[in-house]
Write a protein that holds these residues in place. Structure first.
Motif, PDB file in Angstrom:
ATOM      1  N   LEU A  29       0.827  -1.213   0.000  1.00 53.69           N
ATOM      2  CA  LEU A  29       0.000   0.000   0.000  1.00 53.69           C
ATOM      3  C   LEU A  29       0.862   1.264   0.000  1.00 53.69           C
ATOM      4  O   LEU A  29       0.556   2.229  -0.708  1.00 53.69           O
ATOM      5  N   LEU A  30       1.928   1.269   0.771  1.00 54.78           N
ATOM      6  CA  LEU A  30       2.838   2.421   0.812  1.00 54.78           C
ATOM      7  C   LEU A  30       3.479   2.655  -0.553  1.00 54.78           C
ATOM      8  O   LEU A  30       3.488   3.778  -1.067  1.00 54.78           O
ATOM      9  N   ALA A  31       3.994   1.604  -1.168  1.00 52.55           N
ATOM     10  CA  ALA A  31       4.682   1.736  -2.450  1.00 52.55           C
ATOM     11  C   ALA A  31       3.719   2.147  -3.563  1.00 52.55           C
ATOM     12  O   ALA A  31       4.054   2.995  -4.401  1.00 52.55           O
ATOM     13  N   VAL A  37       0.869   8.754  -6.503  1.00 51.02           N
ATOM     14  CA  VAL A  37       0.798  10.182  -6.219  1.00 51.02           C
ATOM     15  C   VAL A  37       2.031  10.929  -6.726  1.00 51.02           C
ATOM     16  O   VAL A  37       1.911  12.014  -7.278  1.00 51.02           O
ATOM     17  N   HIS A  38       3.209  10.361  -6.541  1.00 46.42           N
ATOM     18  CA  HIS A  38       4.436  11.085  -6.873  1.00 46.42           C
ATOM     19  C   HIS A  38       5.134  10.556  -8.119  1.00 46.42           C
ATOM     20  O   HIS A  38       5.689  11.333  -8.889  1.00 46.42           O
ATOM     21  N   LEU A  79      10.265  -2.213  -6.549  1.00 43.34           N
ATOM     22  CA  LEU A  79      11.132  -3.107  -5.782  1.00 43.34           C
ATOM     23  C   LEU A  79      10.537  -3.408  -4.406  1.00 43.34           C
ATOM     24  O   LEU A  79      10.610  -4.538  -3.918  1.00 43.34           O
ATOM     25  N   VAL A  80       9.933  -2.415  -3.786  1.00 43.28           N
ATOM     26  CA  VAL A  80       9.327  -2.592  -2.463  1.00 43.28           C
ATOM     27  C   VAL A  80       8.116  -3.525  -2.550  1.00 43.28           C
ATOM     28  O   VAL A  80       7.937  -4.399  -1.697  1.00 43.28           O
ATOM     29  N   VAL A  81       7.290  -3.363  -3.561  1.00 44.62           N
ATOM     30  CA  VAL A  81       6.127  -4.251  -3.724  1.00 44.62           C
ATOM     31  C   VAL A  81       6.585  -5.704  -3.844  1.00 44.62           C
ATOM     32  O   VAL A  81       6.025  -6.591  -3.204  1.00 44.62           O
ATOM     33  N   LEU A  82       7.613  -5.927  -4.638  1.00 44.13           N
ATOM     34  CA  LEU A  82       8.125  -7.289  -4.839  1.00 44.13           C
ATOM     35  C   LEU A  82       8.979  -7.770  -3.674  1.00 44.13           C
ATOM     36  O   LEU A  82       9.198  -8.968  -3.525  1.00 44.13           O
ATOM     37  N   TYR A 117       7.375  13.730   5.941  1.00 45.54           N
ATOM     38  CA  TYR A 117       7.677  13.161   7.250  1.00 45.54           C
ATOM     39  C   TYR A 117       7.145  11.735   7.354  1.00 45.54           C
ATOM     40  O   TYR A 117       7.868  10.814   7.759  1.00 45.54           O
ATOM     41  N   ILE A 118       5.890  11.552   6.989  1.00 46.71           N
ATOM     42  CA  ILE A 118       5.272  10.227   7.076  1.00 46.71           C
ATOM     43  C   ILE A 118       5.965   9.244   6.136  1.00 46.71           C
ATOM     44  O   ILE A 118       6.242   8.103   6.522  1.00 46.71           O
ATOM     45  N   TYR A 119       6.254   9.660   4.912  1.00 51.65           N
ATOM     46  CA  TYR A 119       6.981   8.779   3.986  1.00 51.65           C
ATOM     47  C   TYR A 119       8.337   8.397   4.557  1.00 51.65           C
ATOM     48  O   TYR A 119       8.755   7.242   4.484  1.00 51.65           O
ATOM     49  N   THR A 120       9.053   9.363   5.125  1.00 53.81           N
ATOM     50  CA  THR A 120      10.372   9.071   5.694  1.00 53.81           C
ATOM     51  C   THR A 120      10.252   8.044   6.810  1.00 53.81           C
ATOM     52  O   THR A 120      11.012   7.059   6.839  1.00 53.81           O
TER      53      THR A 120
END
Length: 147
Positions: A29-31, A37-38, A79-82, A117-120
């Protein structure tokens, strides 16, 4: 020594299937959100504007600055999803988001600063915990250490 390095980089187990499943859901979900969005903004202009150009507070060569930001918002999420090289892969994104928080948005309102901040914080969590057992890293670690 090599096995210790591989263990540090690739091994990740947060204790039980429920926790590992939650970590999988968290990182996917984060990735996806970072990319949606970005990442897409780097390629798809919004409302007739040019593709997003990232601020360059460190004075890097413009092409390098854009490359790092684009890599962080497009390749890293995949890469994060995988769960591939997760601990290494998140480093550029942590750098970009931390610079966004501490440098680019340092004088902005908290409502603006909270996104980097939250992403970091989230990517730092992945750096520390790794991707969990439901990841390519886990299976690669198992293959490499089976011999």
């Amino acid at each position: 020594m090599l096995e210790d390095l591989l263990t540090t980089l690739l091994y990740s187990d947060v204790g039980n299937p429920l926790n590992n499943g939650a970590l999988l859901l968290f990182r996917v979900l984060l990735a996806v959100e970072l990319f949606r969005v970005h990442g897409l903004r780097k390629f798809r202009p919004e409302a007739g504007a040019a593709a997003e150009v990232v601020p360059n507070p460190l004075g890097l060569p413009p092409a390098l600055n854009q490359l790092v930001a684009t890599f962080s918002d497009t390749v890293v999420p995949a890469l994060v999803v995988l769960g591939v090289a997760t601990r290494l892969a998140v480093l550029p994104t942590i750098g970009v988001t931390a610079i966004g928080y501490f440098v680019v948005h340092r004088h902005d309102a908290l409502a603006v600063r909270d996104v980097p901040y939250i992403y970091t914080i989230c990517f730092l969590l992945l750096l520390v915990l790794g991707p969990g057992t439901y990841s390519a890293d886990h299976y690669l670690w198992a293959v490499l250490t089976a011999s």
